[in-house]
Design a protein around this motif. Structure first.
Motif, short mmCIF file in Angstrom:
data_model
loop_
_atom_site.label_atom_id
_atom_site.label_comp_id
_atom_site.label_asym_id
_atom_site.label_seq_id
_atom_site.Cartn_x
_atom_site.Cartn_y
_atom_site.Cartn_z
N GLU A 81 0.82 -1.22 0.10
CA GLU A 81 -0.01 -0.02 0.07
C GLU A 81 0.94 1.31 0.04
OE1 GLU A 81 -3.53 -2.05 2.73
OE2 GLU A 81 -2.34 -0.27 3.56
N GLN A 82 2.31 1.03 -0.07
CA GLN A 82 3.05 2.38 -0.01
C GLN A 82 2.90 3.33 -1.32
OE1 GLN A 82 7.07 1.11 -0.40
NE2 GLN A 82 7.01 0.16 -2.34
N ASN A 83 2.32 3.13 -2.29
CA ASN A 83 2.19 3.53 -3.53
C ASN A 83 0.79 4.63 -2.95
OD1 ASN A 83 4.11 2.98 -5.30
ND2 ASN A 83 2.99 1.30 -6.00
N LEU A 84 -0.06 4.18 -2.57
CA LEU A 84 -1.49 4.90 -1.95
C LEU A 84 -0.81 5.99 -1.08
CD1 LEU A 84 -4.24 5.23 -1.46
CD2 LEU A 84 -4.23 3.64 0.03
N TYR A 85 -0.02 5.52 -0.20
CA TYR A 85 0.57 6.79 0.80
C TYR A 85 1.39 7.73 -0.10
CZ TYR A 85 -1.15 3.38 4.14
OH TYR A 85 -1.90 2.28 4.65
N THR A 86 2.33 7.20 -1.13
CA THR A 86 2.76 8.13 -1.99
C THR A 86 1.94 9.08 -2.46
OG1 THR A 86 4.62 6.15 -2.15
CG2 THR A 86 4.70 8.19 -3.65
N VAL A 87 0.73 8.69 -3.25
CA VAL A 87 0.01 9.70 -4.01
C VAL A 87 -0.55 10.57 -3.13
CG1 VAL A 87 -2.01 9.77 -5.33
CG2 VAL A 87 -0.11 7.98 -5.77
N VAL A 88 -0.98 10.26 -1.98
CA VAL A 88 -1.75 11.05 -1.02
C VAL A 88 -0.71 12.03 -0.52
CG1 VAL A 88 -2.79 11.32 1.49
CG2 VAL A 88 -3.39 9.52 -0.36
N CYS A 89 0.72 11.73 -0.26
CA CYS A 89 1.54 12.58 0.38
C CYS A 89 2.24 13.62 -0.67
CB CYS A 89 2.93 11.81 0.56
SG CYS A 89 4.20 12.78 1.35
N TYR A 90 2.14 13.16 -1.99
CA TYR A 90 2.26 14.16 -3.08
C TYR A 90 1.19 15.23 -3.15
CZ TYR A 90 2.04 15.96 -7.87
OH TYR A 90 2.00 16.72 -9.06
N LEU A 91 -0.09 14.48 -3.06
CA LEU A 91 -1.07 15.60 -3.43
C LEU A 91 -1.16 16.76 -2.11
CD1 LEU A 91 -4.22 13.35 -4.21
CD2 LEU A 91 -2.79 14.64 -5.87
N ALA A 92 -0.91 16.14 -0.95
CA ALA A 92 -0.86 16.98 0.11
C ALA A 92 0.51 18.23 0.24
CB ALA A 92 -0.60 16.41 1.56
N LEU A 93 1.40 17.59 -0.55
CA LEU A 93 2.66 18.56 -0.65
C LEU A 93 2.68 19.59 -1.67
CD1 LEU A 93 5.67 16.16 0.53
CD2 LEU A 93 4.92 18.02 1.64
N PHE A 94 2.25 18.89 -2.94
CA PHE A 94 2.49 19.99 -4.02
C PHE A 94 0.99 20.28 -4.65
CE2 PHE A 94 6.78 19.45 -4.24
CZ PHE A 94 7.37 18.23 -3.59
N ARG A 95 -0.18 19.72 -4.36
CA ARG A 95 -1.04 20.07 -5.22
C ARG A 95 -2.37 20.54 -4.46
NH1 ARG A 95 -0.91 17.41 -10.24
NH2 ARG A 95 -2.75 18.55 -10.85
N LEU A 96 -2.05 20.93 -3.14
CA LEU A 96 -3.24 21.16 -2.32
C LEU A 96 -3.70 22.46 -2.50
CD1 LEU A 96 -4.89 20.19 0.04
CD2 LEU A 96 -3.16 21.17 1.64
N ASP A 97 -2.78 23.44 -3.00
CA ASP A 97 -3.13 24.79 -3.24
C ASP A 97 -3.79 24.54 -4.47
OD1 ASP A 97 0.18 25.74 -2.23
OD2 ASP A 97 -1.68 25.75 -1.22
N GLU A 98 -3.58 23.72 -5.51
CA GLU A 98 -4.57 23.56 -6.77
C GLU A 98 -5.98 23.03 -6.69
OE1 GLU A 98 -3.95 21.79 -11.18
OE2 GLU A 98 -2.09 21.85 -9.78
N LEU A 99 -5.79 21.97 -5.97
CA LEU A 99 -6.99 21.19 -5.69
C LEU A 99 -8.09 21.75 -4.62
CD1 LEU A 99 -5.79 17.72 -5.37
CD2 LEU A 99 -6.86 18.52 -7.40
N GLY A 100 -7.46 22.30 -3.66
CA GLY A 100 -8.26 22.88 -2.76
C GLY A 100 -8.91 21.73 -1.70
N MET A 101 -9.26 22.10 -0.55
CA MET A 101 -9.60 21.42 0.73
C MET A 101 -10.68 20.27 0.06
SD MET A 101 -8.25 20.57 3.48
CE MET A 101 -8.41 19.19 4.33
#
Length: 662
Positions: A81-101
């Motif tokens: 399941e490490q790729n799941l955590y990888t994607v979530v970590c990436y979204l939280a670090l780099f794409r949170l401003d773009e996606l929004g809460m």
């Protein structure tokens, strides 16, 4: 996006799971995956490509977080399941401003809540994030990059993220929100107002007593006397009227009615009309023609009629002359012309058929060309699609290269800024000294410019004063205001048509003389034209009279020939069929006339005698009726005079006599 948040997250995890960096490149692997899974939406493709490429790019950063997670809180979680955590970590670090809460919450809620809570609680803990995780990231990237691009963005969203983690914790613990206490509703209480005094009971008024009414009179139900009196008067009046009527009928004159019935009048009229039809005393005679028609009245001809008739005779003469000239020259046969005409028509027909065939072939050719053009268009569209795909691939490559180049530039910028901080103090000192020098130079230059401006102003004032003195001297000189007119001199404007007043007057006089001469010439021309017109009219009248004389002569000759019988009669018809038809027609006419004569009614003596006897019988009957009527009237009058008959019997007798009279 056509795919949901959970589906997008699953596709990102699968791409990472199936990726092997030793055997495949990033672009090749992503394109192959999208093609195999039939993901054609542009937004979905770009999201998956960006997430996959960024996760591969920042795999070192993600590995720092995952290693710490599996070492501390994720001991019981699976390594798959490490790729799941990888994607979530990436979204939280780099794409949170773009996606929004909102979108990030949807991505998280699409997965198992226990896993997400365990990972996010570990990753978003400030003790872990700002200590050993940041130190691990700074091994691979600069401190400034980590601080600005990663830590600061997470800290901005930290309150919302912590709230989301708290909600997840409550959901896992099955905690319910405390219910609000039902506050008691306010009860209405009446106002404390002084009560009014009760009203006093009024004293009842006495009921008034009615007076006794009078009894109904007896005459109300009995018939009044006036009705009986009216009936008696009506009967007496009627009796008097009947008696007067009988008296008037007895006084009438006894006279016969000479009028005849309609039937007898009709029969008499028919007999009279038949008798008068045989007589022919007054036939219709036509009135003689008026005398003025026999006289020859001269016709007055105006100019238009003369010219019109002259032109007509002139045309006739020209036609006759042309006809005789053609006869003298020898008339040609028209067979050659007709042959040429048929040939040309045949040629025109052939040309028209050839044109039709040509158009038909052109239509077929255009149809074939349209089919070919359609095929070319399909081929061009395929080529365009292929080129567009190649362009998109190139754009993706350019985008990735641009990302890498931006990172390099950012690193270089950080280094430059650090170096710039060191050299900033020395630069400020140099700038201050340079500014001081500039200020000194500017002050010196401004003083020199002020001196030059003052000198120029003084020079300008001197020049103006000199000009003023010159103008005043010119104004002091006296001006001669008298003008001498010379009629022979020109105005001197330098125009081509310039002349003096004397010359102008002379030219005007010459122009008037020329106008008078032209006017006289016009008058002479008008008189000459009138004379010529009159002469022409006289000549046309002579020609008209000649032609009319010839026409009258020819008409007289024809009339004489007609009298003598020299004019040939119409040829007789010798066709046997037509002669037979004429004979049959004459026979039919004769037969029709015979039938008409047979049908004519001729009154005989016997019929005349019968009608006369009928008329006499009718007259005798009428006389006997009138005689009986007179006798009945006399009898009724006699009886009335004697007083034997009553009024009713007299009226019956009168009605019977009236019926007999009718």
């Amino acid at each position: 996006m056509s795919l949901s948040h959970g589906q997008l997250l699953v596709h990102c995890i699968r791409v990472l799971d199936s990726y092997n960096s030793d055997t495949q490149s990033v672009e090749e692997h992503v394109n192959k995956y999208l093609k195999n899974n039939q993901i054609y939406d542009d937004s979905d493709q770009t999201f998956i490509v960006e997430v996959f490429s960024e996760c591969v790019r920042y795999s070192n950063l993600m590995q720092v977080v995952l290693d710490g997670f599996y070492a501390k809180d994720g001991k019981k979680t699976l390594r798959s399941e490490q790729n799941l955590y990888t994607v979530v970590c990436y979204l939280a670090l780099f794409r949170l401003d773009e996606l929004g809460m909102a979108h990030f919450r949807k991505f998280v809620s699409s997965q198992d809540i226990n896993r997400m809570y365990r990972f996010l609680n570990f990753f978003l803990d400030e003790k872990n994030l700002l200590t050993w995780i940041q130190d691990g990231w700074e091994k691979y990237y600069e401190h400034v990059f980590v601080e600005t691009n990663m830590i600061s963005s997470i800290q901005r969203w930290m309150p919302e993220l912590q709230e989301m983690i708290g909600q997840m914790k409550d959901k896992i613990a099955n905690r319910l929100k405390p219910k609000r206490k039902n506050l008691p509703t306010t009860e209405m209480k009446p106002f404390n107002i002084t009560q009014p005094r009760p009203r006093s009971i009024p004293i009842p008024e006495p009921i008034p007593k009615l007076k006794k009414h009078k009894p109904v009179p007896k005459t109300l139900y009995s018939e009044p006397k006036e009705f009986s009196q009216i009936k008696k008067s009506k009967e007496s009046n009627r009796r008097i009227a009947e008696e007067r009527l009988m008296e008037a009928s007895g006084i009438k004159f006894a006279c016969a009615n000479p009028a005849k019935s309609e039937k007898t009048i009709e029969i008499l009229n028919n007999i009279v009309s038949e008798e008068e039809a045989k007589l022919e005393f007054e036939r219709h005679r036509a009135n003689p023609p008026p005398s003025f028609l026999s006289r020859e009245v001269p016709i007055k001809m105006n100019t238009a009629t003369i010219l019109r008739e002259g032109n007509l005779y002139r045309k006739k003469e020209a036609e006759e002359i042309k006809k005789w000239e053609n006869l003298e020259a020898g008339a040609k046969d028209a067979s050659d012309f007709l042959k040429w005409q048929t040939e040309m028509r045949q040629q025109d027909l052939e040309d028209e058929l050839a044109e039709i065939e040509r158009r038909r072939l052109q239509g077929k050719l255009s149809h074939e060309e349209a089919i070919l053009a359609r095929q070319d268009l399909i081929q061009e569209n395929k080529q365009k699609v292929k080129s567009m795909k190649e362009e998109t691939e190139k754009m993706m490559q350019d985008y990735l290269q641009k990302k890498f180049s931006e990172e390099k530039e950012m690193r270089q910028l950080v280094e430059d800024t650090m170096q710039g901080h060191k050299n900033a103090k020395e630069a400020t000192k140099k700038l201050r000294e340079y500014k001081r020098k500039i200020v000194q130079e500017v002050n010196e230059e401004s003083k020199e410019l002020m001196k030059q401006a003052l000198e120029e102003a003084e020079e300008e004032m001197r020049r103006r004063m000199e000009l003023i003195h010159q103008i005043r001297a010119m104004e002091a000189v006296p001006i001669i205001r008298q003008k001498f007119v010379d009629l022979t001199a020109t105005s001197g404007h330098g125009l081509l048509s310039e002349m003096s007043i004397a010359e102008l007057r002379e030219r005007l006089s010459l122009f008037r003389i020329a106008e008078k001469e032209t006017e006289e010439q016009r008058r002479d021309d008008i008189l000459a034209s009138k004379q010529a017109k009159d002469q022409m009219l006289l000549e046309t009248l002579e020609t008209i009279s000649k032609h009319r004389l010839e026409q009258t002569k020819s008409a007289a000759v024809r009339f004489e020939c007609k009298k003598k019988g020299l004019i040939p009669k119409k040829p007789e018809i010798k066709d046997s069929k037509l002669l037979e038809l004429e004979k049959k027609l004459e026979e039919r006419k004769a037969q029709r006339k015979r039938e008409q004569e047979k049908l004519k009614v001729v009154p005989s003596k016997q019929s005349v005698n019968q009608t006369r006897s009928l008329i006499n019988q009718k007259k005798a009957l009428e006389e006997s009726r009138w005689r009986e009527l007179e006798m009945t009237q006399e009898r009724a009058a006699r009886l009335m005079g004697d007083g034997v008959m009553k009024s009713q019997s007299a009226s019956r007798l009168a009605s019977a006599s009236a019926i007999l009279a009718s």
